[in-house]
Design a protein around this motif. Structure first.
Motif, PDB file in Angstrom:
ATOM      1  N   LYS A   1       2.434   1.934  -3.367  1.00  0.00           N
ATOM      2  CA  LYS A   1       1.598   2.592  -4.253  1.00  0.00           C
ATOM      3  C   LYS A   1       1.112   3.998  -3.855  1.00  0.00           C
ATOM      4  O   LYS A   1       0.937   4.731  -5.008  1.00  0.00           O
ATOM      5  CB  LYS A   1       0.152   1.605  -4.052  1.00  0.00           C
ATOM      6  CG  LYS A   1      -0.295   0.401  -4.987  1.00  0.00           C
ATOM      7  CD  LYS A   1      -1.458   0.043  -4.854  1.00  0.00           C
ATOM      8  CE  LYS A   1      -1.875  -1.500  -4.901  1.00  0.00           C
ATOM      9  NZ  LYS A   1      -3.140  -1.982  -4.492  1.00  0.00           N
ATOM     10  N   ASN A   2       1.297   4.344  -2.690  1.00  0.00           N
ATOM     11  CA  ASN A   2       0.751   5.603  -2.409  1.00  0.00           C
ATOM     12  C   ASN A   2       1.888   6.656  -2.029  1.00  0.00           C
ATOM     13  O   ASN A   2       1.665   7.725  -2.150  1.00  0.00           O
ATOM     14  CB  ASN A   2      -0.208   5.402  -1.363  1.00  0.00           C
ATOM     15  CG  ASN A   2      -1.242   4.793  -1.683  1.00  0.00           C
ATOM     16  OD1 ASN A   2      -1.877   4.496  -2.725  1.00  0.00           O
ATOM     17  ND2 ASN A   2      -1.720   3.928  -0.389  1.00  0.00           N
TER      18      ASN A   2
ATOM     19  N   GLN B   1       0.870  -1.139   0.101  1.00  0.00           N
ATOM     20  CA  GLN B   1      -0.025  -0.022  -0.003  1.00  0.00           C
ATOM     21  C   GLN B   1       0.780   1.414  -0.116  1.00  0.00           C
ATOM     22  O   GLN B   1       0.706   2.114  -0.738  1.00  0.00           O
ATOM     23  CB  GLN B   1      -0.805  -0.248   1.220  1.00  0.00           C
ATOM     24  CG  GLN B   1      -1.874  -1.284   1.468  1.00  0.00           C
ATOM     25  CD  GLN B   1      -2.652  -1.612   0.056  1.00  0.00           C
ATOM     26  OE1 GLN B   1      -3.186  -0.742  -0.567  1.00  0.00           O
ATOM     27  NE2 GLN B   1      -2.477  -2.798  -0.196  1.00  0.00           N
ATOM     28  N   HIS B   2       2.094   1.295   0.837  1.00  0.00           N
ATOM     29  CA  HIS B   2       2.791   2.391   0.754  1.00  0.00           C
ATOM     30  C   HIS B   2       3.713   2.603  -0.656  1.00  0.00           C
ATOM     31  O   HIS B   2       3.942   3.694  -0.893  1.00  0.00           O
ATOM     32  CB  HIS B   2       3.847   2.294   2.041  1.00  0.00           C
ATOM     33  CG  HIS B   2       3.371   2.532   3.426  1.00  0.00           C
ATOM     34  ND1 HIS B   2       3.342   3.996   3.721  1.00  0.00           N
ATOM     35  CD2 HIS B   2       2.354   2.065   4.201  1.00  0.00           C
ATOM     36  CE1 HIS B   2       2.608   4.077   5.067  1.00  0.00           C
ATOM     37  NE2 HIS B   2       1.916   2.829   5.221  1.00  0.00           N
TER      38      HIS B   2
END
Ligand code: GLU
Length: 470
Positions: A311-312, A308-309
Motif C-alpha cells: 500500500k505504501n 502494508q508495504h
C-alpha cells in the motif's frame, strides 16, 4: 570502522533464519557507516554447491542487502594450510592418525558409559612421545586441558565453559581442507571483522574459536549470537512450517522490504511501531535490544506487513517487482498500460504482488475470455442497447480520464433507463472477463481507449448472437 560479515555455507538456499542474520549484520554495518561483507564458506567440497552460492547471492541482491565481496574460502586454501603448518611447528596442533574404526569404537564405548562422545587425545600423546605414525591423518588443535574459556556476548552476556568439556578440534581434514572453526577465525581476523553476528546455534563453536584467536595472539571480535526462529509448534523453523527459502517468498509475491521489516521485528522492537521502511530500520535498529529467547515465526503477520508495504511503497519501486512477476507469468508488460497505473489501481486489492499480478492479466491481453458463469449472469441480451450507446459515446471522447469516463457511463446508463450498477456489472465482465476489478471508471481508464472499444465491440457481437439465439 565497523565491519560485519555474513558467512553462509553454500549447502542450501538462503532461508528466513539466515536472511535474518544477514539483515542484522547489514543493519549494524549500515547504521555505523561501516562495511558488510559476504564470505562464502565453501571449504567442504562434498557439501558445497555452486548453485547454492548463486542462489544466496541472488537472494541477497533481491533483498537489497548490498555487500562487499564475496570472498570465497575455497580460493584461500593456501593461506589456511600455511597457518596449519605454523600451528604444527609451534606445537599448537598435531597430526591425528586415528582411523574411522577407532573413533567409531571410542564413540560407542563413551556412549555406553553415558559420556559425551569426544576425542580422547590418543595422537596428542603419541605426538608428544614423538612416536612415528603412518597413513592418512587430520590435524587437531591442542585444546588446553584445564581451565576455562570465556567470552562476552552482546546478547547473552559473559559465557564460559570448562576446557575439559572440549576435545581437540580438527582444524584440517584429510587432504588439507580446513574446517569451519579454523577457517572462520583466520578470515574474521584477516578481514578485520569487528562484530561477529551469527545464529546462536554457533555458541559452542565460539568457545573453540576463542581458543584459536588466542593461539594466534589476536584480540577477540565482539560476538553477537542471535536467537533462532521457531515455528508455532516450538520446533526449529523448517519446511513443514511453510516456505522457508527467500526466493520462494519472492515467487509468492512478498516485497523485499516487507520481509526485512518482518525479520527485523522478530525479536526486536522499537516502541510499538510495526511497519518500518528500510531507512527507518537503519536508523532505529539496535542490536543490543534483540531479545535472548527464540522468536516465533508468524506467517499471518508477515502477510499483513507485506500488505502494508504494498500500500505504501512508491509505485515506481513496486513496478520493478511487478515486472519480474509478469515476466515469470509470460505477460508482456509492454503490451498494455504503464505498470505504475496498474499498481495504483490494483495494489490495495491483494496482499501479495503475485496476487496483484494475477488479477491484472486482463490489462495486457488484447481480448479477454469470459468466465462462463459471469457471462451468463451479466452479459444478457437486454444490455445490448446500452452497450451500443456506450460504444458511440466512448468513441467520441477526446480525453480518456476517469472523471469523464464516469460521467459518460452515467449518461449511457440513463439513456437506456439503467442504473450505473446495472451497466457497470456487465461492462466489467466485458472488460475483464470476470466480476472483480477496481471501480469501473478506473478500470476503463487503465485499460485504455483502443482496448476498451475493442472489448466492447466483442461484447456487442456476443450479445447480438445471444439476442438472435433467444
Ligand atoms: N558457515 C557458517 C554457517 O553457515 C557460518 C557461521 C558464522 O557466521 O561464523 O552457519
Amino acid at each position: 570502522m565497523i565491519r560485519t560479515r555474513f558467512a553462509p555455507s553454500p549447502t542450501g538456499h538462503l532461508h528466513l533464519g539466515s536472511a535474518r542474520v544477514a539483515l542484522f549484520c547489514w543493519l549494524v554495518a549500515m547504521s555505523e557507516k561501516g562495511e558488510f561483507w559476504l564470505r562464502i564458506e565453501d571449504t567442504d567440497p562434498e557439501r558445497s554447491q555452486e548453485i547454492f552460492t548463486q542462489s544466496i547471492i541472488e537472494s541477497l541482491n533481491w533483498l537489497g542487502l548490498d555487500f562487499k565481496g564475496p570472498i570465497y574460502q575455497s580460493k584461500r586454501l593456501e593461506y589456511y594450510q600455511k597457518t596449519v603448518q605454523t600451528f604444527l611447528s609451534k606445537g599448537l596442533a598435531y597430526k591425528c592418525y586415528c582411523s574411522r574404526e577407532r573413533l567409531q569404537a571410542l564413540r560407542e564405548q563413551q556412549t555406553a558409559r553415558k559420556e559425551k562422545p569426544r576425542y580422547d587425545g590418543h595422537c596428542r600423546e603419541l605426538a608428544a612421545s614423538k612416536t612415528p605414525s603412518q597413513g592418512s591423518y587430520v590435524i587437531r588443535f591442542k585444546t588446553p586441558l584445564d581451565g576455562t574459556v570465556q567470552f562476552e556476548d552482546l546478547i547473552h552476556g559473559l559465557l564460559s565453559v570448562n576446557n575439559a568439556e572440549l576435545d581437540d578440534l580438527i582444524i584440517a581434514r584429510e587432504g588439507g581442507f580446513p574446517t569451519y572453526n579454523f577457517a572462520a577465525v583466520l578470515d574474521d581476523l584477516d578481514m578485520k571483522i569487528t562484530q561477529v553476528i551469527r545464529g546462536d546455534d554457533h555458541l559452542t563453536n565460539t568457545f573453540r574459536q576463542v581458543h584459536i584467536f588466542k593461539a594466534l595472539g589476536a584480540p577477540l571480535p565482539t560476538y553477537v549470537h542471535i536467537p533462532m526462529i521457531l515455528g508455532k509448534d516450538g520446533g526449529r523453523l523448517s519446511k513443514r512450517h511453510g516456505a522457508t527459502s527467500i526466493l520462494e517468498y519472492r515467487q509468492a509475491g512478498y516485497l523485499p522490504d516487507a520481509l526485512l521489516n518482518y525479520l527485523a521485528r522478530l525479536g526486536w522492537a522499537h516502541g510499538d511501531q510495526e511497519v518500518f521502511t528500510r531507512q527507518e530500520l537503519i536508523e532505529f535498529f539496535d542490536i543490543h535490544k534483540v531479545q535472548k529467547s527464540a522468536a516465533t515465526f508468524n506467517p499471518e503477520k508477515l502477510l499483513w506487513i507485506n500488505q502494508q508495504h504494498l500500500k505504501n511503497t512508491d509505485p515506481k519501486i513496486l513496478s520493478k517487482h511487478l515486472l519480474w512477476h509478469f515476466s515469470q507469468m509470460g505477460i508482456d508488460s509492454k503490451n498494455g498500460p504503464p505498470l505504475e497505473d496498474v499498481l495504483l489501481a490494483q495494489r490495495e486489492r491483494g496482499k501479495t504482488l503475485q496476487e496483484v499480478a494475477d488479477k491484472s492479466r486482463y490489462f495486457y491481453q488484447d481480448l479477454v475470455t469470459y468466465d462462463s458463469k459471469a457471462a451468463s449472469l451479466h452479459l444478457t441480451a437486454n444490455r445490448l442497447p446500452a452497450f451500443k450507446t456506450l460504444f458511440t459515446l466512448l468513441s467520441d471522447l477526446s480525453h480518456w480520464e476517469e472523471s469523464i469516463l464516469h460521467k459518460t457511463l452515467l449518461e449511457a446508463a440513463s439513456t437506456s433507463a439503467l442504473t450505473l450498477g446495472e451497466l457497470a456489472g456487465p461492462l466489467r465482465v466485458a472488460m475483464t472477463g470476470d466480476t472483480v476489478s477496481p471501480p469501473i471508471g478506473t478500470t476503463l481508464s487503465v485499460i485504455g481507449k483502443a482496448r476498451v472499444l475493442l472489448r466492447l465491440e466483442k461484447a456487442i457481437l456476443f450479445l447480438e448472437e445471444k439476442h438472435l439465439a433467444s
